[in-house]
Motif scaffolding. Structure first.
Motif, PDB file in Angstrom:
ATOM      1  N   GLY A  23       0.732  -1.287  -0.333  1.00 48.00           N
ATOM      2  CA  GLY A  23      -0.078   0.141  -0.572  1.00 48.00           C
ATOM      3  C   GLY A  23       1.020   1.240   0.028  1.00 48.00           C
ATOM      4  O   GLY A  23       0.470   2.015  -0.849  1.00 48.00           O
ATOM      5  N   LEU A  24       1.704   1.081   0.880  1.00 45.35           N
ATOM      6  CA  LEU A  24       2.957   2.570   1.314  1.00 45.35           C
ATOM      7  C   LEU A  24       3.201   2.376  -0.720  1.00 45.35           C
ATOM      8  O   LEU A  24       3.558   3.674  -1.130  1.00 45.35           O
ATOM      9  CB  LEU A  24       4.032   1.918   2.042  1.00 45.35           C
ATOM     10  N   GLU A  25       4.317   0.906  -1.073  1.00 47.00           N
ATOM     11  CA  GLU A  25       4.529   1.845  -2.433  1.00 47.00           C
ATOM     12  C   GLU A  25       3.530   2.464  -3.094  1.00 47.00           C
ATOM     13  O   GLU A  25       4.383   3.019  -4.434  1.00 47.00           O
ATOM     14  CB  GLU A  25       5.121   0.700  -2.771  1.00 47.00           C
ATOM     15  N   LEU A  26       2.586   1.394  -3.578  1.00 47.23           N
ATOM     16  CA  LEU A  26       1.381   1.744  -4.560  1.00 47.23           C
ATOM     17  C   LEU A  26       1.619   3.420  -4.247  1.00 47.23           C
ATOM     18  O   LEU A  26       1.536   4.381  -5.435  1.00 47.23           O
ATOM     19  CB  LEU A  26       0.014   1.449  -4.212  1.00 47.23           C
ATOM     20  N   GLY A  27       1.279   3.661  -3.354  1.00 46.27           N
ATOM     21  CA  GLY A  27       0.863   5.903  -3.304  1.00 46.27           C
ATOM     22  C   GLY A  27       2.124   6.304  -3.993  1.00 46.27           C
ATOM     23  O   GLY A  27       1.672   7.084  -3.972  1.00 46.27           O
TER      24      GLY A  27
END
Length: 324
Positions: free
Chosen positions: A251-255
């Motif tokens: 999730g963090l890397e997607l954002g």
């Protein structure tokens, strides 16, 4: 669970309120867009009229509250340069960035987790050592340098793939996408690979460390002593236990990839939001800059909220800890 969700929503709203102030004040304290928007030979009356029309004659606090009032109604203002609604301008570039980021992050996660699980399960195998060496390389090499090497190798020297652009697109549900076409896939291959390498290296090391830690626990020893097959141990124990941190990092890397794909989009002339923000910074297009940063902050807050909820659904201890 309901109390956990309400608490997270309140925290998200507070973060967005603080970020809106920081972004607005920070952007409006940099430069003077009047010097770019208005020709230097314009008369003083023309300059004053343009300043009034753009709302730059108002105090900063009043500009901020007018901006917040517009945002609450779904209006982020109009671009100084393109003279279009900012949301329409960003929405027109968003599909290109979204498909590039989704393809790169999904590929990085699937391949990286698979390689990391193998490297953690067979740590002394030659292939596992090679995988870990490649992950170190993925961390060490700058993204812009990798992009240039990819262009020189696959576009210039070999001529297999195009060096830039988005290629052929098709209209799906009113939005143009390039991945359903062969020409679009050929154009997205190099920028997606460039974006995926760093994320893949991160996923490899995360999965590998998680597997190594779990394989040394009593749970795995008891499972093996009970005669459970290795495939079942991997599926039911190892993958389940490493799922929570992988979901968090995903999730963090997607954002972060959505927000900061600027370098890749610039190198490969990819017509996404990254190139739009670079042009806006160059031209001091304040409404576009503020809207992009606010939407980026909202994206991070939303993804963090979804990750927290997914984490709580996977691990009930998170919910019980928050309740206490």
């Amino acid at each position: 669970m309901l109390g956990f969700v309400i608490q997270r929503l309140i925290q998200a709203a507070a973060v967005m309120a603080v970020m809106s102030v920081i972004v607005f004040v920070g952007v409006y304290a940099v430069g003077n867009p009047v010097d770019i928007v208005i020709p230097p030979d314009a008369t003083q009356d023309v300059r004053e009229e343009a300043i009034r029309r753009l709302g730059l004659d108002l105090p900063l606090w009043r500009q901020y509250f007018l901006f917040v009032g517009g945002v609450l109604q779904g209006d982020f203002g109009r671009s100084f340069i393109y003279n279009e609604p900012v949301l329409s301008l960003i929405a027109g570039r968003a599909p290109a960035t979204i498909e590039l980021v989704l393809i790169s992050v999904l590929c990085a996660t699937v391949i990286g987790v698979s390689l990391g699980v193998y490297a953690g399960y067979r740590p002394h195998a030659p292939l596992a050592r090679a995988i870990m060496a490649l992950s170190v390389l993925g961390f060490s090499v700058p993204t812009f340098w990798v992009g240039l090497i990819l262009i020189l190798t696959f576009a210039v020297s070999l001529g297999w793939l195009p060096a830039g652009g988005r290629g052929e697109t098709v209209l799906i549900l009113g939005v143009r996408w390039s991945f359903p076409t062969l020409d679009g896939l050929a154009h997205i291959a190099l920028p997606a690979l460039n974006l995926a390498l760093f994320k893949m290296a991160m996923m490899i090391r995360l999965a590998r460390s998680g597997v190594r830690e779990i394989m040394l626990t009593d749970t795995i020893r008891f499972a093996r002593a009970a005669g459970i097959s290795e495939a079942t141990i991997l599926r039911r124990h190892v993958l389940k236990l490493i799922a929570a941190p992988i979901i968090t990092v995903f999730g963090l890397e997607l954002g972060s990839t959505l927000a900061f794909a600027v370098v890749t989009e610039t190198i490969f002339s990819w017509p996404g939001m990254g190139k739009l923000i670079i042009d806006s910074i160059t031209l001091l297009d304040r409404p576009v800059m503020v809207a992009y940063l606010i939407l980026t902050a909202l994206l991070f807050v939303t993804i963090n909220l979804l990750v927290d909820l997914a984490y709580a659904a996977i691990d009930p201890r998170v919910r019980s800890g928050e309740a206490r």
